[in-house]
Scaffold this motif. Sequence first.
Motif, short mmCIF file in Angstrom:
data_model
loop_
_atom_site.label_atom_id
_atom_site.label_comp_id
_atom_site.label_asym_id
_atom_site.label_seq_id
_atom_site.Cartn_x
_atom_site.Cartn_y
_atom_site.Cartn_z
N ILE A 350 0.75 -1.14 0.19
CA ILE A 350 0.04 -0.10 0.00
C ILE A 350 1.09 1.27 -0.05
CG2 ILE A 350 -1.91 -0.94 1.22
CD1 ILE A 350 -0.82 0.18 3.80
N THR A 351 0.20 2.42 -0.47
CA THR A 351 0.82 3.70 -0.33
C THR A 351 0.00 4.65 0.64
OG1 THR A 351 1.86 3.40 -2.48
CG2 THR A 351 1.74 5.81 -1.53
N LEU A 352 0.61 5.00 1.70
CA LEU A 352 0.00 5.67 2.71
C LEU A 352 -0.56 6.83 2.15
CD1 LEU A 352 2.17 5.44 6.08
CD2 LEU A 352 0.20 3.91 5.40
N THR A 396 4.31 6.97 1.95
CA THR A 396 5.27 5.94 2.19
C THR A 396 4.66 4.57 1.79
OG1 THR A 396 5.91 6.87 4.16
CG2 THR A 396 6.29 4.71 4.02
N ARG A 397 5.51 3.83 1.27
CA ARG A 397 5.14 2.49 0.75
C ARG A 397 5.27 1.41 1.63
NH1 ARG A 397 7.22 -2.02 -1.55
NH2 ARG A 397 6.10 -3.47 -3.12
N LEU A 398 4.45 0.49 2.05
CA LEU A 398 4.57 -0.46 2.95
C LEU A 398 4.21 -1.76 2.49
CD1 LEU A 398 2.68 1.01 6.03
CD2 LEU A 398 5.20 0.78 5.86
N VAL A 399 4.89 -2.73 2.76
CA VAL A 399 4.49 -4.22 2.36
C VAL A 399 3.69 -4.87 3.40
CG1 VAL A 399 5.48 -6.30 1.96
CG2 VAL A 399 6.94 -4.22 1.30
N PRO A 401 0.16 -8.35 3.51
CA PRO A 401 -0.48 -9.42 2.39
C PRO A 401 -1.37 -8.57 1.56
CG PRO A 401 -0.43 -9.89 4.83
CD PRO A 401 0.14 -8.44 4.80
N LYS A 402 -1.48 -9.21 0.45
CA LYS A 402 -2.43 -8.63 -0.56
C LYS A 402 -3.85 -8.38 -0.04
CE LYS A 402 -3.12 -8.53 -5.61
NZ LYS A 402 -2.66 -7.26 -5.67
N LEU A 403 -4.24 -9.45 0.64
CA LEU A 403 -5.65 -9.77 1.31
C LEU A 403 -5.89 -8.17 1.95
CD1 LEU A 403 -6.06 -10.61 4.70
CD2 LEU A 403 -4.99 -12.44 3.59
N LEU A 404 -4.93 -7.39 2.33
CA LEU A 404 -5.30 -6.27 3.26
C LEU A 404 -5.17 -5.04 2.38
CD1 LEU A 404 -2.90 -6.78 6.43
CD2 LEU A 404 -5.28 -7.13 6.12
N GLU A 405 -5.03 -5.01 1.06
CA GLU A 405 -4.97 -3.87 0.19
C GLU A 405 -6.28 -3.21 0.16
OE1 GLU A 405 -1.40 -4.87 -3.00
OE2 GLU A 405 -3.57 -5.11 -3.46
N LYS A 406 -7.50 -4.35 0.28
CA LYS A 406 -9.00 -3.57 0.09
C LYS A 406 -9.31 -3.06 1.52
CE LYS A 406 -10.45 -5.88 -3.96
NZ LYS A 406 -11.48 -6.86 -4.67
N PRO A 407 -8.95 -3.78 2.49
CA PRO A 407 -9.36 -3.41 3.91
C PRO A 407 -8.73 -2.16 4.34
CG PRO A 407 -9.18 -5.80 4.07
CD PRO A 407 -8.61 -5.10 2.81
N TYR A 408 -7.63 -1.84 3.90
CA TYR A 408 -6.82 -0.69 4.08
C TYR A 408 -7.40 0.61 3.45
CZ TYR A 408 -3.52 3.33 3.69
OH TYR A 408 -3.19 4.58 3.72
N ALA A 409 -7.87 0.19 2.26
CA ALA A 409 -8.44 1.59 1.52
C ALA A 409 -9.89 1.91 2.09
CB ALA A 409 -8.71 1.08 -0.02
N ALA A 410 -10.65 0.72 2.74
CA ALA A 410 -11.80 0.98 3.28
C ALA A 410 -11.93 1.42 4.63
CB ALA A 410 -12.65 -0.43 3.14
N ARG A 411 -10.93 1.18 5.40
CA ARG A 411 -10.86 1.54 6.89
C ARG A 411 -9.82 2.22 7.19
NH1 ARG A 411 -11.36 -4.64 9.92
NH2 ARG A 411 -12.99 -5.38 8.46
N CYS A 412 -8.94 2.41 6.67
CA CYS A 412 -7.53 3.12 7.20
C CYS A 412 -7.45 4.67 6.46
CB CYS A 412 -6.46 2.39 7.25
SG CYS A 412 -6.58 0.93 8.08
#
Length: 498
Positions: A350-352, A396-399, A401-412
Amino acid sequence: MPARFPIHALRLAPLFAALSALAGCATSGGSHAAPTPQLDTLYGQLDQASKSYEMALQQAREGDAPASQKTLSGALEQLKRASAQCGGVAGCDPQRFFAVYDRLLRLKDGSFSLGDDVEVSGEQMPEATAAGKTGAASLPQAQRSVTLLHGQKLSELIAMNGPVKAALEMWLTQWRSNLMDAYVNYQYMRYQMWPAYQSRDLPEAILFGIMAKESGGKVHAVSRSGAAGPLQFMYATGLRFGLNSDGGFDERFDPALAARANAEYLDEQLGIFNNNLEVTLAAYNGGEGRMRRLVGDDTAVSFYDPRIYNQLSQETRDYVPAVLAAAWLFLHPDSYNLRFPKVDGVPGSITLSRPASLSELTVCLGSAGGMDSGWFRTLRNLNPRVDPQVALPAGTRLVLPKLLEKPYAARCTDGPWPILANDLHTAVVPVVPTTPDPPPARVSATAKSRSYTVKRGDTLAGIVRKLGCSDVQEVAQLNGIRQQHIKPGQTLKLPACR
């Protein structure tokens, strides 16, 4: 050079004869117990398992690998059920079941390289297969971690002796939660760690076993002795294998670099000890210098030989079977009533979109993807250079699991969760000032003093030791002398003890 694998021509007679003899001996009831209908039934199932073994080998020889594996699985299940009943039947010898069970379990690894059970033909497989892969990378996924250890089969190297069985019990009982955590942690780091082993044809199961025992997959683990990282390198050994300091970051904490160094270390030591896996693992834990002195020129010596085993620390005597037991469970969880969780370890990033620390991301991600224990450990493992408490700037780019890319966009990225996470993270905790302990009272030169007459053989240090509440410098200052300039008959002023 790419590894080349022999095609094995199966020879059924020796092992089947042994299994049949075992089953035949069993049905006779042995010399210790008269046969009973229940005993005959159980030993009949043992006999059926040995026949299933013959069928599985025949199916494999005919090229029907799926049917062969299915037959083996059925035989293993039958043996498990029968052995579970053995304890309740008078005269039943469970060791007869375990002998066949262990043999079938080894066969189930996906190769029929069983020593006297096979012959090696002169045929060779092509050096490359589909997709241009060679060596272990060309094998089916299920076989990659069990096929080679420098030309030997891993499952044939793990002896089911007392120490390994005791370690299996520990992993399945007291250490079970540690084993599960290690498995989950490893699955998310697998894409970083496994390639180093794969490139050297080292078994993945051994990598997992070492990591499970050393750190449980916690990248930032540090031992009391100073070993650090997921594979617990000592500082000097890490330097020897290229684990340096990069801008203040200790590369022993990097899972990919640590796995590369570990694979190089094992490769080196396996060469020194002639592929003696147990001795190599002992060297990793107890020091290669010590193992070389103990082993000498006899590199074929067993780790359990009293000349070796009895000279090792208890830690090393426990370490080697614990690693092998964890590796064995990694290969055969179902056969020990163990079920590892399914883990989607596909890497992503993800990119913050807004400043955040790893701690804040852990709060706003919650239990996304079914991770009830939260994502803090995984985020730390995959971003070992990041301080989890420091807010990282947007962009900032962080590594992760791919399964967290959508939850990050939706929640964070927006909404209440990042606000809550930041509020918790920036909470002010009162700092209670501590009052330092006052220094011990020291009698000054102006304080009340007493006198002492120097005797022959006295030294200023010896006089002060007799006094017990001052020091040489203070006495020298009080008398205006240098420490070595005292003589018999001289009267010294000494501080009075309080």
